[in-house]
Design a protein around this motif. Structure first.
Motif, PDB file in Angstrom:
ATOM      1  N   PHE A  74     -23.712  20.920 -38.668  1.00  0.00           N
ATOM      2  CA  PHE A  74     -22.559  21.611 -38.082  1.00  0.00           C
ATOM      3  C   PHE A  74     -21.923  20.766 -36.982  1.00  0.00           C
ATOM      4  O   PHE A  74     -20.694  20.696 -36.868  1.00  0.00           O
ATOM      5  CB  PHE A  74     -22.974  22.974 -37.522  1.00  0.00           C
ATOM      6  CG  PHE A  74     -23.035  24.055 -38.551  1.00  0.00           C
ATOM      7  CD1 PHE A  74     -21.890  24.481 -39.200  1.00  0.00           C
ATOM      8  CD2 PHE A  74     -24.243  24.651 -38.880  1.00  0.00           C
ATOM      9  CE1 PHE A  74     -21.935  25.485 -40.169  1.00  0.00           C
ATOM     10  CE2 PHE A  74     -24.303  25.650 -39.850  1.00  0.00           C
ATOM     11  CZ  PHE A  74     -23.152  26.067 -40.496  1.00  0.00           C
ATOM     12  N   SER A  75     -22.748  20.111 -36.175  1.00  0.00           N
ATOM     13  CA  SER A  75     -22.221  19.268 -35.102  1.00  0.00           C
ATOM     14  C   SER A  75     -21.410  18.108 -35.669  1.00  0.00           C
ATOM     15  O   SER A  75     -20.308  17.805 -35.192  1.00  0.00           O
ATOM     16  CB  SER A  75     -23.360  18.734 -34.227  1.00  0.00           C
ATOM     17  OG  SER A  75     -23.971  19.770 -33.503  1.00  0.00           O
ATOM     18  N   CYS A  76     -21.957  17.442 -36.696  1.00  0.00           N
ATOM     19  CA  CYS A  76     -21.260  16.289 -37.290  1.00  0.00           C
ATOM     20  C   CYS A  76     -19.972  16.724 -37.982  1.00  0.00           C
ATOM     21  O   CYS A  76     -18.919  16.093 -37.814  1.00  0.00           O
ATOM     22  CB  CYS A  76     -22.171  15.575 -38.282  1.00  0.00           C
ATOM     23  SG  CYS A  76     -23.537  14.686 -37.527  1.00  0.00           S
ATOM     24  N   ALA A  77     -20.035  17.784 -38.783  1.00  0.00           N
ATOM     25  CA  ALA A  77     -18.858  18.232 -39.522  1.00  0.00           C
ATOM     26  C   ALA A  77     -17.790  18.771 -38.584  1.00  0.00           C
ATOM     27  O   ALA A  77     -16.589  18.533 -38.769  1.00  0.00           O
ATOM     28  CB  ALA A  77     -19.252  19.285 -40.546  1.00  0.00           C
ATOM     29  N   SER A  78     -18.218  19.513 -37.558  1.00  0.00           N
ATOM     30  CA  SER A  78     -17.260  20.080 -36.606  1.00  0.00           C
ATOM     31  C   SER A  78     -16.606  19.008 -35.761  1.00  0.00           C
ATOM     32  O   SER A  78     -15.406  19.063 -35.473  1.00  0.00           O
ATOM     33  CB  SER A  78     -17.987  21.084 -35.698  1.00  0.00           C
ATOM     34  OG  SER A  78     -17.139  21.584 -34.708  1.00  0.00           O
TER      35      SER A  78
ATOM     36  N   SER B 183     -20.626  24.656 -32.395  1.00  0.00           N
ATOM     37  CA  SER B 183     -20.457  23.835 -33.599  1.00  0.00           C
ATOM     38  C   SER B 183     -20.158  24.700 -34.811  1.00  0.00           C
ATOM     39  O   SER B 183     -19.297  24.372 -35.637  1.00  0.00           O
ATOM     40  CB  SER B 183     -21.714  23.002 -33.855  1.00  0.00           C
ATOM     41  OG  SER B 183     -21.953  22.109 -32.798  1.00  0.00           O
ATOM     42  N   PHE B 184     -20.882  25.809 -34.920  1.00  0.00           N
ATOM     43  CA  PHE B 184     -20.675  26.728 -36.038  1.00  0.00           C
ATOM     44  C   PHE B 184     -19.249  27.288 -36.008  1.00  0.00           C
ATOM     45  O   PHE B 184     -18.536  27.275 -37.021  1.00  0.00           O
ATOM     46  CB  PHE B 184     -21.709  27.855 -35.968  1.00  0.00           C
ATOM     47  CG  PHE B 184     -21.513  28.919 -37.008  1.00  0.00           C
ATOM     48  CD1 PHE B 184     -21.832  28.673 -38.335  1.00  0.00           C
ATOM     49  CD2 PHE B 184     -21.002  30.164 -36.666  1.00  0.00           C
ATOM     50  CE1 PHE B 184     -21.645  29.655 -39.307  1.00  0.00           C
ATOM     51  CE2 PHE B 184     -20.808  31.142 -37.628  1.00  0.00           C
ATOM     52  CZ  PHE B 184     -21.138  30.893 -38.957  1.00  0.00           C
ATOM     53  N   LEU B 185     -18.826  27.771 -34.853  1.00  0.00           N
ATOM     54  CA  LEU B 185     -17.477  28.320 -34.734  1.00  0.00           C
ATOM     55  C   LEU B 185     -16.412  27.246 -34.950  1.00  0.00           C
ATOM     56  O   LEU B 185     -15.378  27.489 -35.574  1.00  0.00           O
ATOM     57  CB  LEU B 185     -17.296  28.958 -33.349  1.00  0.00           C
ATOM     58  CG  LEU B 185     -18.086  30.245 -33.083  1.00  0.00           C
ATOM     59  CD1 LEU B 185     -17.905  30.677 -31.638  1.00  0.00           C
ATOM     60  CD2 LEU B 185     -17.649  31.348 -34.037  1.00  0.00           C
TER      61      LEU B 185
ATOM     62  N   VAL C 269     -27.426  13.603 -43.289  1.00  0.00           N
ATOM     63  CA  VAL C 269     -26.645  14.665 -42.653  1.00  0.00           C
ATOM     64  C   VAL C 269     -25.173  14.288 -42.572  1.00  0.00           C
ATOM     65  O   VAL C 269     -24.284  15.071 -42.917  1.00  0.00           O
ATOM     66  CB  VAL C 269     -27.204  14.989 -41.249  1.00  0.00           C
ATOM     67  CG1 VAL C 269     -26.213  15.834 -40.458  1.00  0.00           C
ATOM     68  CG2 VAL C 269     -28.536  15.722 -41.363  1.00  0.00           C
ATOM     69  N   TYR C 270     -24.894  13.071 -42.118  1.00  0.00           N
ATOM     70  CA  TYR C 270     -23.497  12.670 -41.921  1.00  0.00           C
ATOM     71  C   TYR C 270     -22.754  12.565 -43.253  1.00  0.00           C
ATOM     72  O   TYR C 270     -21.575  12.900 -43.339  1.00  0.00           O
ATOM     73  CB  TYR C 270     -23.433  11.344 -41.168  1.00  0.00           C
ATOM     74  CG  TYR C 270     -22.073  11.084 -40.563  1.00  0.00           C
ATOM     75  CD1 TYR C 270     -21.773  11.540 -39.281  1.00  0.00           C
ATOM     76  CD2 TYR C 270     -21.083  10.424 -41.269  1.00  0.00           C
ATOM     77  CE1 TYR C 270     -20.522  11.333 -38.721  1.00  0.00           C
ATOM     78  CE2 TYR C 270     -19.826  10.211 -40.720  1.00  0.00           C
ATOM     79  CZ  TYR C 270     -19.557  10.667 -39.445  1.00  0.00           C
ATOM     80  OH  TYR C 270     -18.317  10.468 -38.901  1.00  0.00           O
TER      81      TYR C 270
END
Length: 463
Positions: free
Chosen positions: A45-49, A189-191, A260-261
Motif C-alpha cells: 500500500f505504501s509503494c502503490a500509494s 497508505s490505504f486511504l 512488492v514494488y
C-alpha cells in the motif's frame, strides 16, 4: 513506536525481524490496526500509494507531448525499469543489514536510509552522492506536492489565487512532522490508494462521457523538446522509490519486499494507462496548454470529490517525501533517537520552510515534474542503484557470499550486470541527457512566460 519490542536476528544468510510478545492493552491493539503497520501488505500500500499522486493529473499532458503509442510504451518500459531498480535497492539493503547484524549492530532505535546503505557497502563518496541526490529529489518532490495542492483546490474555489493557497497548504502539510515513521502510515497508505483509484477512474469515465472536443487534433509527437519532456515526466512517475529503504525498514520481514514494488507498479499501471489515454483521446492537443487534467473537465460533484481526495492524498504524499528528510535532519542534529514525539516534531519544522519557499518561487505544475525527473530521479533511483549493485558485487568473494543471489532465469550475475549496464546507459543518455535538455528548455520557457513567484500559473477564467 516504543509499544512493541523488535528483535532482529540473522537466520542463516537472511535478515528476519520478529515481533516479540503481544500488546495487551486494547488501546495498543486498536493503534496497531490503524497506526502501527509493518506487513508486506502495508509495504505494498505504501509503494502503490506513494508511486502515483499528483503525477496522475499530468500524465495526460505527457501523452499530448509524446503521442498515444509512445505514451503507453514509455509507461510500460519505465514501470518495469523502476521495478528492477527497486529490487536492486532492496537487495543492497538486505546485504548491508545482514553484514551489520553479523557485527552485532542494533537498529531498534535507528531507521536505516539509502545513503547509509551506500556508505556501509561502498564508502563515503557513494554516501555523499546518494545523500545529495536523494535529499534534493525528496525536497523537490515535497515542493511538487504543495504546488499540486494549490493547483487542484483552485478548481473548486478560485476566490484565492494559487500562491495564497500554497501558503495555506504549506501550513497544513507542516503537520506531518508529528508522524514518527513509516510504521505509522498504515491507514494513510490505504486511504491514499483508494483516493488515487477513484481519481484515475473518474478521469477515465469523465473523458469518455465528455467525448472528443470539436475539431480535436492529436499531433504529438511534434517537437523533440516536448517529446523528451513528456518521457522524463513518465520517468519521474515510476521513480517514486526514493523512500524504498525506509519502507523496507518499517517491515517486520524486509526480505519479503522483493516483488512488492513490481506488484505495486502493475496496479498503478491499471490507473495511469486508462486515465491518460482517455483524456488524450478526448482533448488531444488542448492538453499541451493544460498540464492539470482537472482544468479541462466541467465542474461537477464528481470532479469536486476527485479534487478533495487528491488534496488529502497529496498531504499523505508530502509526508512520504518529507519523512526521510526529517530522519536525515534528526540525525544531523542528534535528535533521531529521542522518544518524545513533540520534541522531534519541533526539531523537524526547519525542514518544511525551504520546501514552502520553493513552491512559491516555482509554481509550474507539470514542467517541474519533468525537470526533477531528468536531473534528480535519473540518478537517485535509476543510475546510482544500478551502479552500486555492480560495484558491490564486483569482487568474486562478494558474489559468493551474497545474501540475495540473482535469479537463474534472469541470467544469474551476468544477466544482472547486463541489465544494470543497460539501465545506466539508457537513463544517462535518454533520461538525463535528452530529457535534461528538453526539460530545462521547457522550464526556462515557463519562467520567461509567467515569471518567478507568479500568483496564478495557468489559471482558467474565474467562475
Amino acid at each position: 513506536m516504543a509499544s512493541e519490542k523488535v528483535e532482529t536476528i540473522v537466520a542463516g544468510n537472511y535478515v528476519e525481524m520478529e515481533r516479540e510478545g503481544e500488546v495487551k492493552a486494547s488501546k495498543s491493539k486498536l493503534s496497531r490496526y490503524f497506526w502501527h503497520g509493518g506487513s508486506v501488505y502495508d509495504a505494498w500500500f505504501s509503494c502503490a500509494s506513494n508511486q502515483v499522486a499528483q503525477v496522475l493529473l499530468t500524465l495526460p499532458y505527457s501523452f499530448s507531448q509524446l503521442g498515444m503509442l509512445s505514451g503507453i510504451l514509455f509507461q510500460l518500459f519505465y514501470g518495469l525499469m523502476g521495478s528492477w531498480t527497486a529490487y536492486l535497492i532492496s537487495a543492497l539493503y538486505v546485504e548491508y543489514r545482514t553484514r551489520k547484524e553479523r557485527e552485532k549492530v542494533d537498529f531498534r532505535n535507528h531507521v536505516i536510509q539509502w545513503f547509509e546503505v551506500l556508505d556501509g557497502l561502498l564508502g563515503k563518496h557513494w554516501r555523499n552522492a546518494g545523500l545529495f541526490f536523494n535529499c534534493t529529489f525528496l525536497l523537490f518532490g515535497s515542493v511538487i506536492q504543495l504546488i499540486a495542492c494549490a493547483s487542484n483546490i483552485y478548481y473548486i474555489n478560485d476566490n484565492l489565487d494559487k500562491r495564497t493557497w500554497t501558503y495555506i497548504f504549506g501550513a497544513c502539510c507542516a503537520t506531518t512532522v508529528f508522524i514518527p515513521s513509516f510504521h505509522n502510515y498504515r491507514i494513510w497508505s490505504f486511504l491514499g490508494l483508494l483516493m488515487t483509484t477513484y481519481t484515475a477512474w473518474y478521469l477515465t469515465a469523465a473523458a469518455l462521457l465528455h467525448g472528443q472536443v470539436e475539431g480535436v487534433t492529436h499531433s504529438g509527437p511534434s517537437k523533440l523538446v516536448l517529446y523528451f519532456t513528456g518521457a522524463t515526466n513518465i520517468l519521474y512517475t515510476f521513480g517514486g522509490h526514493a523512500v524504498t529503504v525506509e519502507i523496507m525498514h518499517a517491515m517486520w520481514k524486509p526480505q519479503k519486499f522483493k516483488l512488492v514494488y513490481l506488484f505495486a507498479t502493475l496496479y498503478v499501471l491499471t490507473l495511469t494507462l486508462p486515465s491518460a489515454a482517455a483524456m488524450y483521446w478526448a482533448f488531444g492537443d488542448m492538453l499541451l496548454d493544460h498540464s492539470n487534467a482537472f482544468s479541462l473537465l466541467p465542474r461537477s460533484g464528481f470532479r469536486n470529490a476527485a479534487v478533495v481526495v487528491m488534496l488529502i492524498h497529496q498531504f499523505i504524499t508530502f509526508g512520504f517525501a518529507c519523512t526521510p528528510l526529517y530522519f536525515v535532519w534528526e540525525k544531523a542534529i542528534g535528535m533521531h533517537k529521542t522518544k518524545s514525539v513533540c520534541k522531534r516534531a519541533l526539531a523537524r519544522l526547519p525542514v518544511v520552510i525551504p520546501i514552502w519557499f520553493l513552491a512559491i518561487i516555482f509554481p509550474f505544475f507539470g514542467p517541474i515534474n519533468s525537470t526533477v525527473g531528468s536531473l534528480l530521479v535519473s540518478f537517485t533511483v535509476y543510475i546510482i542503484p544500478a551502479m552500486a549493485h555492480m560495484m558491490t558485487f564486483a569482487p568474486a568473494s562478494a558474489r559468493e557470499n551474497a545474501v540475495e543471489r540473482p535469479a537463474s532465469f534472469l541470467g544469474g550475475w551476468v544477466g544482472h550486470y547486463c541489465m544494470n549496464a543497460f539501465v545506466v546507459v539508457w537513463v544517462l543518455v535518454v533520461g538525463f541527457g535528452f530529457g535534461g535538455w528538453a526539460s530545462m528548455l521547457n522550464f526556462v520557457h515557463q519562467v520567461d512566460t509567467f515569471g518567478l513567484f507568479t500568483k496564478c500559473y495557468q489559471c482558467p477564467p474565474r467562475h
